[in-house]
Design an enzyme around this catalytic site. Structure first.
Site, short mmCIF file in Angstrom:
data_model
loop_
_atom_site.label_atom_id
_atom_site.label_comp_id
_atom_site.label_asym_id
_atom_site.label_seq_id
_atom_site.Cartn_x
_atom_site.Cartn_y
_atom_site.Cartn_z
N GLN A 92 0.85 -1.20 0.00
CA GLN A 92 0.00 0.00 0.00
C GLN A 92 0.88 1.25 0.00
OE1 GLN A 92 -2.89 0.40 3.21
NE2 GLN A 92 -3.81 2.20 2.27
N HIS A 98 -8.88 2.43 -1.08
CA HIS A 98 -9.17 2.23 -2.51
C HIS A 98 -9.07 0.76 -2.84
CE1 HIS A 98 -4.82 2.76 -2.16
NE2 HIS A 98 -4.70 1.98 -3.23
P1 AMP Z 1 -1.62 1.12 -3.56
O1 AMP Z 1 -0.16 0.85 -3.85
O2 AMP Z 1 -2.46 -0.09 -3.37
O3 AMP Z 1 -1.74 2.13 -2.45
O4 AMP Z 1 -2.20 1.76 -4.90
C1 AMP Z 1 -1.95 3.06 -5.31
C2 AMP Z 1 -2.19 3.08 -6.80
O5 AMP Z 1 -2.42 4.43 -7.18
C3 AMP Z 1 -1.00 2.58 -7.65
O6 AMP Z 1 -1.45 1.49 -8.47
C4 AMP Z 1 -0.61 3.80 -8.49
O7 AMP Z 1 -0.23 3.46 -9.80
C5 AMP Z 1 -1.89 4.63 -8.46
N1 AMP Z 1 -1.72 6.07 -8.61
C6 AMP Z 1 -0.83 6.88 -7.96
N2 AMP Z 1 -1.01 8.16 -8.32
C7 AMP Z 1 -2.04 8.17 -9.21
C8 AMP Z 1 -2.68 9.21 -9.95
N3 AMP Z 1 -2.33 10.48 -9.83
N4 AMP Z 1 -3.71 8.86 -10.77
C9 AMP Z 1 -4.08 7.56 -10.90
N5 AMP Z 1 -3.50 6.54 -10.21
C10 AMP Z 1 -2.49 6.84 -9.39
#
Ligand code: AMP
Length: 111
Positions: A92, A98
């Site tokens: 995470q 999310h």
């Molecule tokens: P997690 O690692 O489960 O917290 O997931 C965070 C996710 O957010 C990752 O898959 C990133 O690629 C995605 N992410 C980070 N910044 C953005 C952004 N500005 N727009 C869309 N997705 C994003």
């Protein structure tokens, strides 16, 4: 401090928004791990799955509703995965609840 996702919800930074209602917003992941990689984000700021309180459980229903709608829209109803990384050792990176909705490729192997 606002998370990236709060900034997206508040239109302070752009994102490709696929669905939005009172409870959730769904956007395309900026770094997709599958042909379809959507993030379903609760508008209520809850740092992670393990910090969900009983009074927030209705949000899981909202996430389910959004996920099934998006799976149909993106033609991945035959097979998709929903997951919520919870805690640092899960990977995470954004502490705002999310769910990843992944599909469009063979998901048999985890990863
Ligand atoms: P997690 O690692 O489960 O917290 O997931 C965070 C996710 O957010 C990752 O898959 C990133 O690629 C995605 N992410 C980070 N910044 C953005 C952004 N500005 N727009 C869309 N997705 C994003």
């Amino acid at each position: 401090m606002e998370t990236i996702f709060e900034k997206i919800i508040n239109r302070k930074i752009p994102a490709e928004i696929l669905l939005e209602n009172e409870h959730v917003i769904a956007i395309k992941d900026i770094s997709p791990k599958a042909p379809v990689h959507i993030l379903i984000i609760t508008k209520k700021v809850i740092p992670s799955f393990q910090e969900l309180k009983e009074e927030d459980y209705y949000l899981l229903g909202e996430v389910a509703k959004a996920a099934n709608k998006l799976a149909k829209e993106f033609n991945i109803e035959k097979g998709f995965r929903i997951l919520s990384n919870t805690g640092t050792s899960s990977g995470q990176t954004i502490y705002h609840l999310h769910f990843h909705l992944l599909g469009g490729r063979d998901l048999n192997a985890m990863g």
